[in-house]
Design a protein around this motif. Structure first.
Motif, mmCIF file in Angstrom:
data_model
loop_
_atom_site.group_PDB
_atom_site.id
_atom_site.type_symbol
_atom_site.label_atom_id
_atom_site.label_comp_id
_atom_site.label_asym_id
_atom_site.label_seq_id
_atom_site.Cartn_x
_atom_site.Cartn_y
_atom_site.Cartn_z
ATOM 1 N N CYS A 12 0.607 -1.134 0.279
ATOM 2 C CA CYS A 12 -0.048 -0.051 -0.104
ATOM 3 C C CYS A 12 0.911 1.009 -0.095
ATOM 4 N N TYR A 13 1.554 1.322 0.859
ATOM 5 C CA TYR A 13 2.738 2.325 0.738
ATOM 6 C C TYR A 13 3.859 2.726 -0.238
ATOM 7 N N TYR A 20 -0.268 15.965 5.903
ATOM 8 C CA TYR A 20 -1.407 15.648 6.524
ATOM 9 C C TYR A 20 -2.226 16.248 5.650
ATOM 10 N N SER A 80 -8.866 4.998 2.459
ATOM 11 C CA SER A 80 -9.681 3.683 2.725
ATOM 12 C C SER A 80 -8.846 2.458 2.718
ATOM 13 N N TYR A 81 -8.380 2.344 1.526
ATOM 14 C CA TYR A 81 -7.181 1.063 1.240
ATOM 15 C C TYR A 81 -5.921 1.059 2.604
ATOM 16 N N CYS A 82 -5.525 1.573 2.350
ATOM 17 C CA CYS A 82 -4.856 2.108 3.162
ATOM 18 C C CYS A 82 -4.383 2.703 4.489
ATOM 19 N N ARG A 83 -5.733 3.063 4.877
ATOM 20 C CA ARG A 83 -5.313 3.963 5.758
ATOM 21 C C ARG A 83 -4.293 3.536 6.536
ATOM 22 N N ARG A 84 -4.185 2.733 7.419
ATOM 23 C CA ARG A 84 -3.318 1.583 8.261
ATOM 24 C C ARG A 84 -2.090 2.151 7.955
ATOM 25 N N ASP A 85 -1.409 1.913 6.847
ATOM 26 C CA ASP A 85 -0.339 2.180 6.362
ATOM 27 C C ASP A 85 0.411 3.219 6.494
ATOM 28 N N VAL A 110 1.225 7.050 7.562
ATOM 29 C CA VAL A 110 1.806 7.457 8.675
ATOM 30 C C VAL A 110 2.303 9.539 8.220
#
Length: 130
Positions: free
Chosen positions: A27-28, A68, A105-110, A112
């Motif tokens: 994803c990153y 951000y 959505s897809y990569c939100r957790r990856d 920073v």
């Protein structure tokens, strides 16, 4: 015998390189490559269509996925109401929309965010070119 070993080593090395390039993108890495692609396409668009008054008025599009403010920058660019008649702008807006969707959505957790400096996206400090 030595030539055979060297040939075998070369084949092993090339196989390793091919396998490494065949690995699916993370994803990153997808976000990073798409943001660079969009930024470069925007630069090319500005130089190729510089005489087009619509392109000149587009919001700046330098993307840093670690900032951000990039989310607001993508929304601003996609929502820009002009330039529908310029095919390259429509294509660029679609890429920006895709990146935004991937990021939220897809990569939100990856993802920073290292900064929230919105000015850095307006007037980026780019590394010197050779």
């Amino acid at each position: 015998l030595l030539a055979m070993r060297m040939l075998l080593s070369l084949i092993t090395l090339l196989t390793g390189v091919l396998l490494a390039k065949a690995a699916p993108p993370t994803c990153y890495s997808r976000m990073l490559s798409l943001s660079k692609e969009i930024t470069e396409s925007f630069k090319e668009l500005q130089t190729s269509k510089a005489a087009d008054s619509c392109v000149v008025t587009l919001p700046r599009l330098y993307l840093d996925i670690h900032n951000y403010c990039v989310l607001a920058k993508l929304r601003e660019f996609v929502a820009y109401p002009r330039c529908e008649r310029v095919l390259e702008v429509s294509e660029l807006k679609e890429k920006a929309r895709n990146l935004y969707t991937i990021m939220i959505s897809y990569c939100r957790r990856d993802l920073v965010f290292l900064t929230d400096d919105c000015g850095a996206l307006e007037y980026p400090v780019l590394p010197p070119t050779e």
